[in-house]
Design a protein around this motif. Sequence first.
Motif, PDB file in Angstrom:
ATOM      1  N   ARG A 232       0.808  -1.219   0.000  1.00 30.00           N
ATOM      2  CA  ARG A 232       0.000   0.000   0.000  1.00 30.00           C
ATOM      3  C   ARG A 232       0.842   1.270   0.000  1.00 30.00           C
ATOM      4  NH1 ARG A 232      -4.539  -2.278   4.184  1.00 30.00           N
ATOM      5  NH2 ARG A 232      -5.659  -3.541   2.648  1.00 30.00           N
ATOM      6  N   ARG A 233       2.075   1.143   0.471  1.00 32.59           N
ATOM      7  CA  ARG A 233       2.935   2.330   0.472  1.00 32.59           C
ATOM      8  C   ARG A 233       3.271   2.802  -0.946  1.00 32.59           C
ATOM      9  NH1 ARG A 233       6.054  -2.054   1.801  1.00 32.59           N
ATOM     10  NH2 ARG A 233       7.866  -2.465   0.460  1.00 32.59           N
ATOM     11  N   SER A 234       3.032   1.925  -1.934  1.00 35.90           N
ATOM     12  CA  SER A 234       3.317   2.284  -3.332  1.00 35.90           C
ATOM     13  C   SER A 234       2.227   3.145  -3.956  1.00 35.90           C
ATOM     14  CB  SER A 234       3.483   1.009  -4.175  1.00 35.90           C
ATOM     15  OG  SER A 234       4.539   0.207  -3.711  1.00 35.90           O
ATOM     16  N   LEU A 235       1.090   3.271  -3.276  1.00 38.05           N
ATOM     17  CA  LEU A 235      -0.052   3.957  -3.874  1.00 38.05           C
ATOM     18  C   LEU A 235       0.275   5.386  -4.290  1.00 38.05           C
ATOM     19  CD1 LEU A 235      -3.115   2.740  -1.767  1.00 38.05           C
ATOM     20  CD2 LEU A 235      -2.780   2.483  -4.228  1.00 38.05           C
ATOM     21  N   ARG A 236       0.979   6.103  -3.431  1.00 31.28           N
ATOM     22  CA  ARG A 236       1.262   7.514  -3.724  1.00 31.28           C
ATOM     23  C   ARG A 236       2.087   7.662  -4.994  1.00 31.28           C
ATOM     24  NH1 ARG A 236       3.901  11.906   0.542  1.00 31.28           N
ATOM     25  NH2 ARG A 236       3.735  13.729  -0.840  1.00 31.28           N
TER      26      ARG A 236
END
Length: 366
Positions: A232-236
């Motif tokens: 989820r940290r890749s979303l940005r």
Amino acid sequence: MLTKIRAGFGDGVTRLRVNVWAVAQSAAAASLAFFLAQVVLGHERPFFAPIAAVICLGITLGSRPRRAVELVFGVAVGLMVADLIVLVIGTGTLQIAVVVPLAMAAAIFFGRGTVLVNQAAVSAILVVVLQPPDAVFSPDRFLDALVGGAVALLVSYLFPVNPERLVERAAAPVFDELSALLVEIAAVLKSGDPARGQKTLLRAREMDDRVRNLNEALEAGHETARLSPTRRRSLRHLEFYASAGSRIELAVINTRVLARGAANATRRGDDIPDKLPEAVLDLSRSVKALNTFLDEPGGPGDARRHALDAARRATEVLEDRHELAISVLVGQVRSAAVDLLRSTGMDQASALEALEDAAGRASEIG
């Protein structure tokens, strides 16, 4: 020859490095599926469990949950259909001709993917070939396929591929080809070669597949990052890529129009000012710098500077030349420059203001 061998070896190592996680995923899913089908379900030879796991892991990469479940269930249903038909008509050459289309039809009903349908056919063929003549119907293969598919979904959920790397691999061909295409358009404008101009136009029309692959990778990467707790940290970063990707798609369209204009200009034998191909080369430099900026987020300075240089050079052409054909080419260069500026995170108003400042005159670009 030695250089080519080294280059090929280096490319192979790079491909292995990029795909090592996918290979590890498949190995883990196949092993776990076989273990569960054999130990938990008690099946003696559950070879379809690891097969289904590997098939479904490849097919469901980045798919939405509902689509992924459809794919898994489609493979399992294809097997069950094959089992039932073989039970009725037996095995043999003619039976394959009957079982394969029915299994494929069942797979199509549950999912439209070509790989899914083909794999359902292959699974049906295995059933016909491996089924003993005196066998009775058993749901084991159907259950094995479900186990394999479920394991594939679980592995892809808990240990997904890196969505950022997935998008970067899809984006690289778009940026590389767009940059090279702009270099070629500049060469066409400089050389005045109509045959080269026509070839470049045809090349520009082939960009759509690369853009489509990028859009699919962005969707798959975003879905993977949204659903997986570990990604989820890749979303940005992916959202930033998606924003830039929409503008790059417009830049591709503008570049295609620019290629058409260059082909028409060379066909008519128009006199092209030297600054115009230089402006197109600035666009190419901006695309390269943008690719670097998106891969390694830092400052967008180089991408913006080259885009503004392109707009400035193109605008200077209008000081001496006012023909309609030249004005159209200039307009496309400036439009592409605005798209590239917006790809770096600028909004429309800021991009237009920066372009007007660089060009030294008011500009209106849709």
